[in-house]
Scaffold this active site. Sequence first.
Site, short mmCIF file in Angstrom:
data_model
loop_
_atom_site.label_atom_id
_atom_site.label_comp_id
_atom_site.label_asym_id
_atom_site.label_seq_id
_atom_site.Cartn_x
_atom_site.Cartn_y
_atom_site.Cartn_z
N GLU A 92 0.85 -1.21 0.00
CA GLU A 92 0.00 0.00 0.00
C GLU A 92 0.88 1.25 0.00
OE1 GLU A 92 -3.21 -0.09 -0.64
OE2 GLU A 92 -2.89 -2.24 -0.72
N TRP B 2 1.70 1.77 -3.43
CA TRP B 2 0.73 2.53 -4.24
C TRP B 2 0.98 4.04 -4.09
CZ3 TRP B 2 -2.52 1.48 -8.07
CH2 TRP B 2 -2.89 0.15 -8.29
N TRP C 190 -20.05 12.59 -19.86
CA TRP C 190 -20.46 12.80 -18.46
C TRP C 190 -21.79 13.55 -18.43
CZ3 TRP C 190 -17.61 9.88 -15.53
CH2 TRP C 190 -16.25 9.70 -15.79
N ASN D 297 -10.68 3.14 3.02
CA ASN D 297 -10.31 2.98 1.61
C ASN D 297 -11.37 2.23 0.79
OD1 ASN D 297 -8.44 2.97 -0.71
ND2 ASN D 297 -8.43 0.76 -0.34
N TRP E 64 -15.32 12.73 -12.68
CA TRP E 64 -14.49 12.38 -11.53
C TRP E 64 -13.81 13.60 -10.92
CZ3 TRP E 64 -9.25 13.48 -11.88
CH2 TRP E 64 -8.73 13.67 -13.17
N TRP F 208 -8.65 8.72 -7.90
CA TRP F 208 -9.88 9.07 -8.63
C TRP F 208 -9.78 8.63 -10.08
CZ3 TRP F 208 -14.75 10.26 -7.50
CH2 TRP F 208 -15.04 10.58 -6.18
#
Length: 483
Positions: A279, A282, A310, A345, A363, A386
């Site tokens: 993690e 990431w 969108w 998360n 987004w 995102w």
Amino acid sequence: MADATNIVWLRQDLRLSDNPALAKACERGGRIVVIYVLDDEAFGDRKPGAAQRWWLHHSLAALADALRRRGGQLVLRRGRAAPILEDLVARTQAKAVYWNRCYDQESIARDRTIKRDLAEAGLEVESFSALLLAEPWEARNKEGQHFKVFSAFWRSFLRNCQVAPPLPAPAKLTPVPGLSGDRLEDWELTPRNPDWAAPFGESWTPGEAGAKQALDRFLEGGLASYKQARDRPDRQATSRLSPHLRFGEISPREIWQAVHDRLGVAGASQAGADKFLAELGWREFSYSLLFHEADLARRPLRREFERFPWQPDPTALRAWQRGRTGFPIVDAGMRELWACGWMHNRVRMIAASFLVKDLLIPWQEGEAWFWDTLVDADPANNTASWQWVAGCGADAAPYFRIFNPVLQGERFDPEGAYVRRWVPELSDLPNKVIHKPWEASEADLEKAGVRLGGNYPERLVDHGLARLRALEAFETLKKERAA
Ligand code: FAD
């Protein structure tokens, strides 16, 4: 150098331990000015959000205290960093300026200019690595480019990158006498009238000591079961280190070392440690994207998504922001965010997916709301995450994989404890309908005191239909690409 003055300019590194810029100033000897500049202008329209400002206030207060206890001082100044540093150099006759690197494009451009100008004026200027485990340009694929896929990035990282051992905090600092700065209170970083951040204090202890406590607590009680429990929002199963990392109150190298040390203790779990370090991986990966990709906060990495159809909808966006979508797990997450400045998360993924796929809201709207409301809002992690959820990022979840908020809720909050905590108006519903109150019988609703469309909203959308609509929208993109 005993009578020289050195300046340490702190930014995303509000700590004394493993702070190479500070360590270098101490090694050089003499007086040290530690300065933090509140430079809103430098971030253009990416000023720190409201929740981050609350954190920053308390983090700076803790840092000033820690410096004072070692004989030092934190100088606060507000404005453009370049003239403030020049002024400070002139006043203190400083011979050196040190800082730890930031990796967003705006900061890099600013730092480059400042470095050049100070060096031309005859100062020693040096920047250091403190925010990450390794520099974002280190991991490269066979073609010499940065990785676009996490698994390959992390494999390469584990194979090739050496994580340096953390540096100790300086025992004693010698300040420049009579140097004044701004008063932290005058920056008005914390909200008033209303003080919506009042409950944050119950969840968090900003500052280096709070970060160390969070790490110790996690190593003791969370690391061993991290792999199995990390997806459960109804448990305290993750480290909650994210805001501390965001502000650099703890270094990832300290965490790395502490996790490895822990592996020597009875009951330690290699699987838990590997998952947890991945993690942190990431985070490294997100920073590598931030460093290499211009405009990560605004432009989809997969450029074809700039033409995605969108359907902006301010009313639905507002309902999502307020935790009133009618989907309990989404609403619980959004309310946790509002109350604590943080969200689990798994629920971030569910809530974000709901916004971009069930509601077809861009987004960037969700990213901006998180940016304003998260205490851990991070220029790399927020944006990259995102983009990942929206399907337009590097190594993104494919757009056609659409989270079902009911199934996700049932799987990861099986007794509904998380929903009951954050959406108390549903707390008396039976488990079998806690994640789908629209399927509850009249009798169950009445017994639980739930009035759909009254004290709890009707669903904004039918997930099945919304899913088909999202897939159709995605198809238009594919057709355009083929044409
Ligand atoms: P742990 O599970 O204990 O993980 C340890 C650390 O690893 C975290 O503190 C964080 O620094 C890092 N990390 C964990 N997961 C990720 C991830 N997916 N991507 C990058 N780093 C990760 N994280 C932020 O720090 N700031 C953000 O602004 C942010 N925005 C997000 C937005 C969305 C839509 C999503 C889906 C995720 C976002 N994340 C963000 C990633 C992740 O949700 C948080 O880092 C995590 O929930 C923080 O809790 P923790 O410290 O207990 O994490």
